[in-house]
Write an enzyme that holds these catalytic residues in place. Structure first.
Site, PDB file in Angstrom:
ATOM      1  N   ASP A 195     -28.119 -42.370  22.570  1.00 55.73           N
ATOM      2  CA  ASP A 195     -27.847 -41.042  22.027  1.00 55.73           C
ATOM      3  C   ASP A 195     -26.929 -41.117  20.808  1.00 55.73           C
ATOM      4  OD1 ASP A 195     -28.897 -38.569  22.520  1.00 55.73           O
ATOM      5  OD2 ASP A 195     -27.439 -37.974  24.027  1.00 55.73           O
ATOM      6  N   ASP A 196     -25.823 -41.828  20.936  1.00 53.69           N
ATOM      7  CA  ASP A 196     -24.916 -41.953  19.795  1.00 53.69           C
ATOM      8  C   ASP A 196     -25.575 -42.693  18.646  1.00 53.69           C
ATOM      9  OD1 ASP A 196     -21.925 -41.036  20.183  1.00 53.69           O
ATOM     10  OD2 ASP A 196     -22.657 -41.673  22.131  1.00 53.69           O
TER      11      ASP A 196
END
Length: 595
Positions: free
Chosen positions: A348-349
């Site tokens: 996600d990051d």
């Protein structure tokens, strides 16, 4: 209202919001809002300080003040804002207040007793009480430390658990096997305590001694530069307690750095203190960049360039992370959530940072490494989990010690959608994108929404999914868009806003229903814009809602928890969501209206 008038309103809201967000940037280039969770973090802060002999009257007073300030009118403590009283949270807060010499009150006591008291508590809560001599270690479901000896390719190993769970289990298992007790002068029998009943640990056999030694090395090898483990509270606290139980003191560098590192995770407001369960600077900074760019702040703005340089310095290139156990030939790349977490980058990051750097026009090589790493982290079905590949052994939830929330990291619609939003416009990933898109479309619910694993809940999942479809070139007349728009229209509130109660994780009647919030309204607006609905009445109403409730200083107010750690069990209020997501959504809307 004409399109020109609407654009004027958007211009004003975006200008004020961008100015406010720029004011909040740290001089080093990053943003970080508080990651607010629940009072168990504060109570446990006192517990481990007690075990290590680090308590002070000032710490007791500040923790007690914080706990009392967060006690509800009915005497209980909840996991989230306006949530119901929770047994484990209330027990831990109650015990911490008693430890600090403060009476939690009869309502708290009666609630705990009415729910069955300490005997009905989760394993984590019982373990902290066992450390204080208030519950017998031998009456806690054991977590066998021998797990760490099992081969990663076998039918069961620590790598079958999500990274946050495995990091906690190894340290907790060793601590529980040693059965340390640092008694406290408390009488908690009114809530079911059994003081003085712990029996010493049995003499360990050869295999248990080997497991403890291997487990200690395993834990030590995963300490981060700031003294943490994975930049999150549970494995950090249990690693500290494990090292203390093994007889190590502050002459031990690992333990000393671990304890000293907590200062950077502690919010001290003078008369109150609370630790953060985690910190989110990489995530917050990437979202801030996206929001500011959508709001019209130039890529060459000095503050955005500073943010870009900081993000590039945070790239993870360490190949030793646990993710490599399942994909050993994959080159390192990507980003983690925290300041220091080189061993646990996450998908996600990584993809949101890639989107931010693309907006700034910098870091092509780093973005390439991150996207290649993301491709290598795709699970066999086509979706993406957060930290590991194919971490989907759902049978683990039948193990008695898995009673505290999520212990797996299976692919989810929101993470997969973010990955597709980053990969879709790039050349060379067509096959990967096709598999991911097929998986994402297959996850759409019958009502047209998508489940939100890391945000509350179907509004979050849907707000992630539709921009992904658009980024992958799915035409706006595709049935998936139309079904999602119908669902969003069905749950939009009369005032134009959107909100979803956390109870939707267990009760489908709450899907898309709850108190309206800026972040959730922004997620719905992102979905509308991606679906080609920029000029629809629903879209205008959502945008007007955000403009109407904006504060004069450009910020928005949001007390509800709209972030998710473990659905229902660990919920998060990201303090910058109220600002970054409305800027992103309103900015994208203005761009489409101007097209």
């Amino acid at each position: 209202m004409t399109v020109v008038q609407e654009l004027t309103h958007l211009d004003r809201a975006l200008e004020r919001g961008a100015d406010r967000l720029l004011e909040l940037q740290h001089p080093d280039g990053w943003w970080k809002g508080e990651l607010e969770s629940n009072v168990t973090m504060t109570a446990q802060h006192l517990f481990w300080h007690h075990v290590l002999g680090l308590r002070t009257p000032e710490l007791d007073r500040k923790i007690a003040t914080e706990l009392l300030a967060r006690q509800r009118d009915d005497g209980t403590w909840a996991i989230w804002f306006e949530g119901p009283g929770d047994l484990d949270t209330s027990i831990e807060a109650y015990v911490a207040l008693k430890l600090a010499g403060v009476d939690p009150g009869p309502r708290a006591r009666d609630f705990i007793r009415g729910r069955g008291g300490i005997p009905r508590a989760r394993i984590f809560t019982k373990c902290f009480l066992a450390l204080l001599g208030q519950w017998p270690w031998q009456r806690i479901v054991p977590i066998p430390p021998e797990l760490v000896l099992l081969p990663s390719a076998g039918p069961l190993s620590v790598y079958d658990f999500a990274c946050w769970a495995r990091g906690t289990f190894v340290a907790l298992a060793i601590t529980a096997a040693l059965r340390p007790v640092r008694g406290a002068d408390l009488d908690l029998r009114e809530i079911g305590a059994r003081p003085g009943e712990s029996r010493p640990a049995p003499r360990p056999g050869a295999r248990r001694r080997e497991a403890i030694a291997v487990g200690e090395r395993w834990v030590r090898a995963r300490q981060e530069a700031d003294g943490s483990w994975g930049g999150i509270q549970p494995p950090w606290v249990w690693a500290i307690l494990m090292l203390a139980a093994l007889g190590h003191g502050f002459e031990d560098e690992t333990l000393r750095r671990a304890v000293e590192g907590w200062e950077g995770f502690t919010i001290d407001e003078g008369d109150r203190v609370r630790p953060e369960a985690c910190q989110s600077p990489v995530w917050d900074t990437a979202l801030a960049v996206l929001g500011l760019r959508a709001a019209g702040v130039g890529a060459d703005h000095p503050q955005l360039q500073a943010a870009g340089r900081w993000l590039l310095r945070e790239e993870v290139t360490d190949p030793r992370g646990d993710w490599a156990i399942r994909v050993p030939g994959l080159a390192a790349g990507g980003w983690a959530f925290e300041f220091e977490n080189d061993l646990y980058p996450d998908v996600d990051d990584t993809v949101v940072v890639a989107l931010a750097l693309r907006e700034l026009g910098i870091g092509d090589a780093a973005v390439g490494r991150g996207l290649d790493w993301t491709v290598g982290m795709q699970s066999r079905g086509g979706g993406w989990g957060g930290f590991d590949v194919d971490n989907d052994a759902m049978w683990l939830y039948r193990i008695p010690f898995c009673d505290f929330g999520k212990v797996t990291d299976e692919p989810t619609a929101d993470v997969t959608a973010h990955a597709l939003e980053a990969l879709g416009p790039e050349e060379g990933y067509e096959g990967v994108v096709r598999r991911g898109l097929d998986w994402l479309l297959g996850e759409q619910e019958e009502d047209g929404s998508w489940f939100g694993r890391w945000g509350v809940n179907h509004v979050y999942g849907t707000g992630a999914a539709l921009p992904a479809l658009e980024a992958c070139g799915v035409p706006p007349d595709h049935p998936a868009y139309r079904a999602a728009v119908r669902w969003l229209d069905s749950v939009q509130q009369p005032g134009g806003g959107f909100g979803e109660d956390i109870r939707s994780y267990s009760d489908s009647a709450w899907r898309g229903r709850g108190a309206a919030t800026p972040s959730q309204t922004a997620w719905a607006l992102l979905a509308y814009v991606a679906a080609g609905e920029s000029e629809s009445l629903s879209t205008r109403r959502a945008a007007h809602y955000l403009s109407r409730i904006q504060r004069r200083d450009g910020d928005w107010d949001e007390q509800h928890f709209t972030g998710t750690g473990f659905p229902l069990d660990f919920m998060i209020r990201y303090h910058l969501y109220r600002l970054t997501f409305p800027l992103l959504a309103l900015g994208r809307l203005r761009e489409r209206l101007n097209a």
